[in-house]
Enzyme design. Structure first.
Site, short mmCIF file in Angstrom:
data_model
loop_
_atom_site.label_atom_id
_atom_site.label_comp_id
_atom_site.label_asym_id
_atom_site.label_seq_id
_atom_site.Cartn_x
_atom_site.Cartn_y
_atom_site.Cartn_z
N HIS A 1 0.64 -1.00 -0.04
CA HIS A 1 0.00 -0.03 0.00
C HIS A 1 0.89 1.43 -0.01
O HIS A 1 1.88 1.21 0.51
CB HIS A 1 -0.86 0.01 1.23
CG HIS A 1 -1.98 0.94 1.34
ND1 HIS A 1 -1.59 2.37 1.82
CD2 HIS A 1 -3.29 0.85 1.21
CE1 HIS A 1 -2.86 2.73 1.95
NE2 HIS A 1 -3.79 2.16 1.71
N ASP B 1 3.19 -4.13 8.01
CA ASP B 1 2.02 -3.28 7.74
C ASP B 1 0.77 -4.36 8.40
O ASP B 1 0.54 -5.27 7.25
CB ASP B 1 1.73 -3.04 6.36
CG ASP B 1 0.50 -2.35 6.11
OD1 ASP B 1 -0.47 -2.26 6.83
OD2 ASP B 1 0.52 -1.82 5.05
N GLN C 1 -4.61 -5.10 7.10
CA GLN C 1 -5.53 -5.93 6.64
C GLN C 1 -5.39 -7.48 7.37
O GLN C 1 -6.09 -8.34 7.21
CB GLN C 1 -5.02 -6.23 5.41
CG GLN C 1 -5.39 -4.95 4.49
CD GLN C 1 -6.95 -4.61 4.44
OE1 GLN C 1 -7.84 -5.21 4.90
NE2 GLN C 1 -7.21 -3.35 3.93
N LYS D 1 -10.51 -0.44 10.66
CA LYS D 1 -10.92 -1.74 9.87
C LYS D 1 -11.30 -2.79 10.80
O LYS D 1 -11.43 -4.06 10.20
CB LYS D 1 -9.52 -2.07 9.09
CG LYS D 1 -9.21 -0.95 7.81
CD LYS D 1 -7.97 -1.45 7.01
CE LYS D 1 -7.30 -0.18 6.55
NZ LYS D 1 -8.07 0.24 5.26
N CYS E 1 -4.63 2.45 -3.54
CA CYS E 1 -3.61 2.97 -2.90
C CYS E 1 -2.33 2.03 -3.15
O CYS E 1 -1.73 1.65 -2.28
CB CYS E 1 -3.60 3.23 -1.60
SG CYS E 1 -4.90 4.43 -1.06
N1 PMP Z 1 -1.77 -0.68 4.49
C1 PMP Z 1 -2.77 -1.49 3.90
C2 PMP Z 1 -2.55 -2.87 3.42
C3 PMP Z 1 -4.18 -0.93 3.88
O1 PMP Z 1 -5.03 -1.63 3.35
C4 PMP Z 1 -4.48 0.38 4.38
C5 PMP Z 1 -5.89 1.06 4.43
N2 PMP Z 1 -6.53 0.84 3.15
C6 PMP Z 1 -3.34 1.07 4.86
C7 PMP Z 1 -1.99 0.47 4.91
C8 PMP Z 1 -3.78 2.50 5.36
O2 PMP Z 1 -4.44 2.44 6.63
P1 PMP Z 1 -4.72 3.78 7.16
O3 PMP Z 1 -5.39 4.41 6.11
O4 PMP Z 1 -5.96 3.30 8.07
O5 PMP Z 1 -3.75 4.40 7.77
#
Ligand code: PMP
Length: 408
Positions: free
Chosen positions: A121, A198, A201, A224, A362
């Site tokens: 991401h 990270d 998920q 999430k 993203c």
């Molecule tokens: N890493 C991953 C794999 C994600 O799916 C997300 C959220 N889409 C993020 C990072 C970022 O999370 P946040 O927007 O809650 O900071």
């Protein structure tokens, strides 16, 4: 697991959208909130609200107990050695940026290597690009296999004694790939590197044990996993947090302040400058109670079953391409349908009351690797059912007819 009873706990799911009962399949973007979490936040504001760590009055100590109690819960939830290793923040993006700025930028030098993967991401990619630029370190990628997994042979090849930091998603938000974190951590440590995970998920969906995985840093977002937006946490091994510098200075994080110099509080408070996200932490604590009452293993099993059912149903629709590994994958399905733009698919599905995500998620470098500009994604959580998947599949068939899609 009684999914219908669980679903009854989520008020938002019981509404019609565009004349149809809502089917919410955008859980990888954010999950819905159970009544117990909404009530916990409401109760906090109705009874306990005050600033933490300073008031000697009763509400001040109740708020402090609630906030620090939530930290204990997060520590237990991740099996951290101590709640000192849990830093509250806004979520995964904030956690990864803190490690990149507070640790990597201070420790890395020219010639050092940072290793990530192309499935990351943007939140687990741009902080490392910037840290590499600032320090002269080199950013390296573990290549992807055709099915969207990484091979341990490539991990062994990419991580070298020059590698100082490895950062990998536990679960990909596009491919559903579940990365072998414990093995990557072992390879990173053997080469003298720290490993950052990270956990955006993974934390909502499977049992995470930071000590069994032996990871050095682990970032996740509350929103999430049934908690409110605006709260998340970073786990870091105490000895690394001791070496890490704060990146935000001000109230709450100081010990002594002189005119020309200051000292910081102990970990984790030295990283929590300013009034913290107290109600968010209370909501996160309630979300952890909720998820633990259902059982993370049960959630994982439910979603794995559901995703296999979804893969079967969707693959039978002619013209669909599903991305990511077939087996051993998390509860989401990313796909394209012929040459219909994913935004058009999402719009047609919305008219049927079905919420999915369309776009680059993203993950622009990953989209380039997949050779698409965007994809559609349906992502599941504990309240989704096979009927939801059926509604999705039926609506996709309808979308195909609507756009007059013909197979080549
Ligand atoms: N890493 C991953 C794999 C994600 O799916 C997300 C959220 N889409 C993020 C990072 C970022 O999370 P946040 O927007 O809650 O900071």
């Amino acid at each position: 697991m009684d999914v219908n009873a669980l679903k009854a706990e989520f008020p938002i799911l019981h509404q019609n959208v565009n004349g149809h009962p809502l089917v919410y399949l955008d859980n990888a973007a954010t999950s819905q909130k159970p009544r117990s979490v909404i009530e916990a936040v409401k109760r906090y504001y109705e009874w306990d609200n005050a600033n933490v760590h300073r008031g000697v009055h009763t509400l001040g100590s109740r708020a402090t107990d609630a906030y620090e109690g939530a930290r204990e819960k997060v520590a237990r939830f991740l099996n951290a050695a101590s709640s000192r290793e849990i830093i509250f923040n806004r979520g995964t993006t904030a956690g990864l940026n803190l490690v990149a700025s507070g640790y990597a930028r201070r420790v890395l030098k020219e010639g050092d290597e940072i290793v990530i993967t192309p499935m990351e991401h943007h939140s687990n990619l741009i902080p490392w690009q910037q840290a590499a630029k600032a320090t002269g370190a080199t950013l390296k990628y573990i290549p992807l296999q055709p099915d969207g997994t990484i091979s341990l042979a490539d991990v062994e090849k990419t991580i070298t004694p020059r590698t100082k930091l490895v950062s990998v998603a536990y679960v990909s938000n596009v491919l559903g790939t579940v990365n072998p974190i414990a093995k990557i951590a072992e390879i990173a440590h053997r080469n003298g590197a720290v490993i950052v995970v990270d956990g955006a998920q993974s934390t909502p969906h499977l049992k995470v044990d930071v000590r069994a995985l032996d990871v050095d840093f682990y970032a996740f977002s509350g929103h999430k996993m049934c908690a409110p937006t605006g709260i998340g946490a970073l786990y870091g091994k105490a000895e690394l947090l001791e070496r890490m510098e704060p990146t935000e200075y001000g109230g709450e994080m100081i010990d002594f302040v002189e005119l020309y110099d200051s000292t910081w509080k102990e970990i984790p408070w030295k990283f929590e400058g300013g009034t913290p996200i107290i109600a968010g932490a209370v909501g996160l604590g309630a979300a952890i109670d909720f998820l633990e009452s259902v059982g993370l293993d049960a959630i994982d099993r439910h979603e794995k079953r559901l995703v296999q059912y979804a893969l079967d149903r969707l693959s039978s629709i002619e013209g669909i391409t599903v991305y990511g590994p077939r087996e051993e994958r998390a509860g989401l399905v990313t796909f394209t349908l012929g040459d219909i733009h994913p935004h058009d698919i999402a719009t047609v599905l919305d008219a049927e009351g079905i919420a999915i995500r369309a776009g680059h998620h993203c993950c622009q470098p990953l989209m380039r690797w997949l050779n698409v500009s965007a994809t559609a994604r349906a992502s599941f959580y504990l309240y989704n059912t096979e009927q939801d998947v059926d509604r999705l599949a039926d609506a996709l068939i309808k979308a195909k007819e609507f756009f007059g899609y013909e197979s080549a």
